[in-house]
Write an enzyme that holds these catalytic residues in place. Structure first.
Site, PDB file in Angstrom:
ATOM      1  N   TYR A   1      48.670 -47.549   3.977  1.00 37.32           N
ATOM      2  CA  TYR A   1      49.380 -46.262   3.976  1.00 37.32           C
ATOM      3  C   TYR A   1      50.170 -46.084   2.685  1.00 37.32           C
ATOM      4  CZ  TYR A   1      53.217 -42.984   4.814  1.00 37.32           C
ATOM      5  OH  TYR A   1      54.137 -41.966   4.677  1.00 37.32           O
TER       6      TYR A   1
ATOM      7  N   ASP B   1      59.439 -43.612   0.621  1.00 35.02           N
ATOM      8  CA  ASP B   1      60.061 -44.731  -0.109  1.00 35.02           C
ATOM      9  C   ASP B   1      59.205 -45.990  -0.033  1.00 35.02           C
ATOM     10  OD1 ASP B   1      60.456 -45.359   2.582  1.00 35.02           O
ATOM     11  OD2 ASP B   1      62.603 -45.724   2.401  1.00 35.02           O
TER      12      ASP B   1
HETATM   13  P1  NAD Z   1      52.636 -36.396  10.888  1.00 34.54           P
HETATM   14  O1  NAD Z   1      51.621 -37.485  11.038  1.00 34.54           O
HETATM   15  O2  NAD Z   1      53.549 -36.085  12.009  1.00 34.54           O
HETATM   16  O3  NAD Z   1      51.895 -35.018  10.521  1.00 34.54           O
HETATM   17  C1  NAD Z   1      50.878 -34.965   9.580  1.00 34.54           C
HETATM   18  C2  NAD Z   1      50.246 -33.578   9.640  1.00 34.54           C
HETATM   19  O4  NAD Z   1      49.194 -33.536   8.655  1.00 34.54           O
HETATM   20  C3  NAD Z   1      49.619 -33.257  10.997  1.00 34.54           C
HETATM   21  O5  NAD Z   1      49.948 -31.929  11.359  1.00 34.54           O
HETATM   22  C4  NAD Z   1      48.127 -33.393  10.734  1.00 34.54           C
HETATM   23  O6  NAD Z   1      47.329 -32.545  11.551  1.00 34.54           O
HETATM   24  C5  NAD Z   1      48.037 -32.998   9.269  1.00 34.54           C
HETATM   25  N1  NAD Z   1      46.857 -33.580   8.609  1.00 34.54           N
HETATM   26  C6  NAD Z   1      46.442 -34.874   8.632  1.00 34.54           C
HETATM   27  N2  NAD Z   1      45.299 -34.996   7.939  1.00 34.54           N
HETATM   28  C7  NAD Z   1      45.000 -33.774   7.460  1.00 34.54           C
HETATM   29  C8  NAD Z   1      43.944 -33.261   6.658  1.00 34.54           C
HETATM   30  N3  NAD Z   1      42.950 -34.061   6.230  1.00 34.54           N
HETATM   31  N4  NAD Z   1      43.958 -31.956   6.319  1.00 34.54           N
HETATM   32  C9  NAD Z   1      44.953 -31.145   6.761  1.00 34.54           C
HETATM   33  N5  NAD Z   1      45.953 -31.559   7.544  1.00 34.54           N
HETATM   34  C10 NAD Z   1      45.982 -32.861   7.886  1.00 34.54           C
HETATM   35  O7  NAD Z   1      53.441 -36.757   9.556  1.00 34.54           O
HETATM   36  P2  NAD Z   1      54.986 -36.577   9.219  1.00 34.54           P
HETATM   37  O8  NAD Z   1      55.726 -37.731   9.764  1.00 34.54           O
HETATM   38  O9  NAD Z   1      55.404 -35.197   9.567  1.00 34.54           O
HETATM   39  O10 NAD Z   1      54.945 -36.750   7.627  1.00 34.54           O
HETATM   40  C11 NAD Z   1      54.759 -35.619   6.777  1.00 34.54           C
HETATM   41  C12 NAD Z   1      54.720 -36.109   5.339  1.00 34.54           C
HETATM   42  O11 NAD Z   1      55.927 -36.792   5.025  1.00 34.54           O
HETATM   43  C13 NAD Z   1      53.586 -37.086   5.049  1.00 34.54           C
HETATM   44  O12 NAD Z   1      53.077 -36.818   3.773  1.00 34.54           O
HETATM   45  C14 NAD Z   1      54.277 -38.456   5.062  1.00 34.54           C
HETATM   46  O13 NAD Z   1      53.596 -39.383   4.230  1.00 34.54           O
HETATM   47  C15 NAD Z   1      55.638 -38.092   4.524  1.00 34.54           C
HETATM   48  N6  NAD Z   1      56.718 -38.988   4.968  1.00 34.54           N
HETATM   49  C16 NAD Z   1      56.974 -39.156   6.299  1.00 34.54           C
HETATM   50  C17 NAD Z   1      58.016 -39.984   6.698  1.00 34.54           C
HETATM   51  C18 NAD Z   1      58.363 -40.167   8.150  1.00 34.54           C
HETATM   52  O14 NAD Z   1      59.289 -40.943   8.455  1.00 34.54           O
HETATM   53  N7  NAD Z   1      57.718 -39.503   9.078  1.00 34.54           N
HETATM   54  C19 NAD Z   1      58.792 -40.656   5.739  1.00 34.54           C
HETATM   55  C20 NAD Z   1      58.479 -40.483   4.386  1.00 34.54           C
HETATM   56  C21 NAD Z   1      57.458 -39.617   4.006  1.00 34.54           C
END
Ligand code: NAD
Ligand code: TYD
Length: 347
Positions: free
Chosen positions: A155, A131
């Site tokens: 970000y 969001d």
């Molecule tokens: P996280 O940081 O916990 O995990 C990210 C994962 O992506 C990790 O396993 C990492 O090893 C992998 N990664 C990073 N760079 C990479 C690359 N170049 N190639 C392959 N793998 C790679 O993130 P999260 O909190 O689980 O978020 C997951 C998704 O959800 C993301 O796209 C994030 O933008 C989105 N998101 C997260 C939230 C939140 O509150 N955590 C909210 C909204 C959206």
């Protein structure tokens, strides 16, 4: 037959999505593509090692040849894309890695899918976004799917760019796509750079509890399992080309949330009420700190019947319970690089 590539499946949300799909859909083959950065942890998935419909490949989404090889080798039919650099504070100190992974990496995946899939009607590219692309709200109002994009951190700007690229592949090439933009997730396996696990860890260790600014910024908290259910629904039943907002219906000011966490952890540890609260420290605010995020999730409710089931008190109770029962996990992920990050960021 579906061979689903889930990217970022060793991260926080990704590990819950992978686990859900592996267990619920034994006929699907799930390939978890993850570069295992500091945020990716194989320990989040040890229970799946013996599942015969699950494979992990350690690949960077920026590696064109390796990504193409994975599409070929596993005959990938669909993508659920979660891999990303995900922490706003890190994007402020090191923006370029966010642009590489979140923008170029997403483009690389889209291109691999375009090259592999001949009939787009049979394949789905599902992009998980945030969001934060909508910017920052004042005291009133909610983000709707039609709210204009106004990202304000490296970000959120990188995630906004990736959303646009996914839509561009839909409009230009006819790829079947779905996008969801969700609010702040919390729950087990979240890396303790994010507010909730960081505060839990600091309470356990009797360290200061850093609250940015005056603690009045508002976030809408979404329990990760509720998010996973929404992803399942959108993947299977969402409309091609559409965006759905996903929210927790749990708006809290940061200070209020930290107070709730203090009381929850103190109670579960058997410490006197007020013990943790006494260590709250107001620290220098995050540059460009977005004031308030809040979601209108009426579209996904009306079209797909989804709504969040977990209120923040229940979700925090379960989350604290998990972190207290998994102290070893927390110790391992907070050794090494985490120590350096903490030192640099919090002094
Ligand atoms: P996280 O940081 O916990 O995990 C990210 C994962 O992506 C990790 O396993 C990492 O090893 C992998 N990664 C990073 N760079 C990479 C690359 N170049 N190639 C392959 N793998 C790679 O993130 P999260 O909190 O689980 O978020 C997951 C998704 O959800 C993301 O796209 C994030 O933008 C989105 N998101 C997260 C939230 C939140 O509150 N955590 C909210 C909204 C959206
Ligand atoms: P965070 O978990 O980093 O998520 P996001 O920035 O993507 O919303 O932060 C949630 C809120 O908590 C945000 O308003 C910043 C604030 N915050 C603190 O007050 N102290 C902290 O140590 C951290 C990490 C975040």
């Amino acid at each position: 037959m579906k061979n689903i590539l889930i990217t970022g499946g060793a991260g926080f949300i990704g590990s819950h999505v992978v686990r859900h799909f592996v267990h619920k859909y034994p006929d699907y083959k799930i390939v978890n593509l993850d570069a295992l950065t500091y945020a990716g942890n194989l320990e989040n998935l040890t229970d799946l090692e013996s599942a015969n419909n699950y494979t992990l490949v350690k690949v960077d989404i920026n590696d064109e040849a390796a990504v193409n090889a994975v599409f070929d080798k596993y005959d990938i039919t669909d993508v659920i894309h979660l891999a990303a650099e995900s922490h706003v504070d890190r994007s402020i100190t090191d923006p370029l890695i966010f642009l590489r992974t979140n923008i170029l990496g997403t483009a690389n995946l889209l291109n691999a899918a375009k090259g592999k899939w001949s009939d787009f009607d049979k394949h789905i590219f599902y992009h998980v976004s945030t969001d934060e692309v909508y910017g920052s709200l004042g005291d009133t109002g909610l983000f709707e799917e039609t709210t204009p994009y106004d990202p304000r951190s490296p970000y959120s700007a990188s995630k906004a760019s990736s959303d646009h690229l996914v839509r561009a592949y839909h409009h230009t090439y006819g790829m079947q796509i779905k996008i969801t933009n969700c609010s702040n997730n919390y729950g087990p396996y979240q890396f303790p750079e994010k507010l909730i696990p960081l505060i839990i860890n600091n309470i356990v260790l009797e360290k200061k509890l850093p609250v940015y600014g005056d603690g009045s910024n508002v976030r809408d908290w979404l329990y990760v399992q509720d998010h996973v259910e929404a992803i399942d629904l959108v993947f299977h039943k969402g409309t091609n080309g559409e965006t759905y907002n996903i929210g927790g219906n749990n708006e809290k000011q940061n200070l209020e949330l930290v107070h709730l966490l203090c009381d929850t952890v103190d109670a579960q540890l058997g410490r006197p009420t007020g013990d943790a609260k006494s260590r709250i420290e107001f620290v220098t605010d995050r540059p460009g700190h977005d004031k308030r995020y809040a979601i209108d999730a009426s579209k996904i409710k009306a079209e797909l019947g989804w709504e969040p089931l977990t209120d923040v008190a229940t979700g925090l109770g379960k989350t604290v319970e998990w972190y207290l029962a998994n102290g070893e996990w927390l110790n391992r992920v907070t050794s090494g690089d985490y120590k350096k990050y903490y030192e640099v960021h919090y002094g």
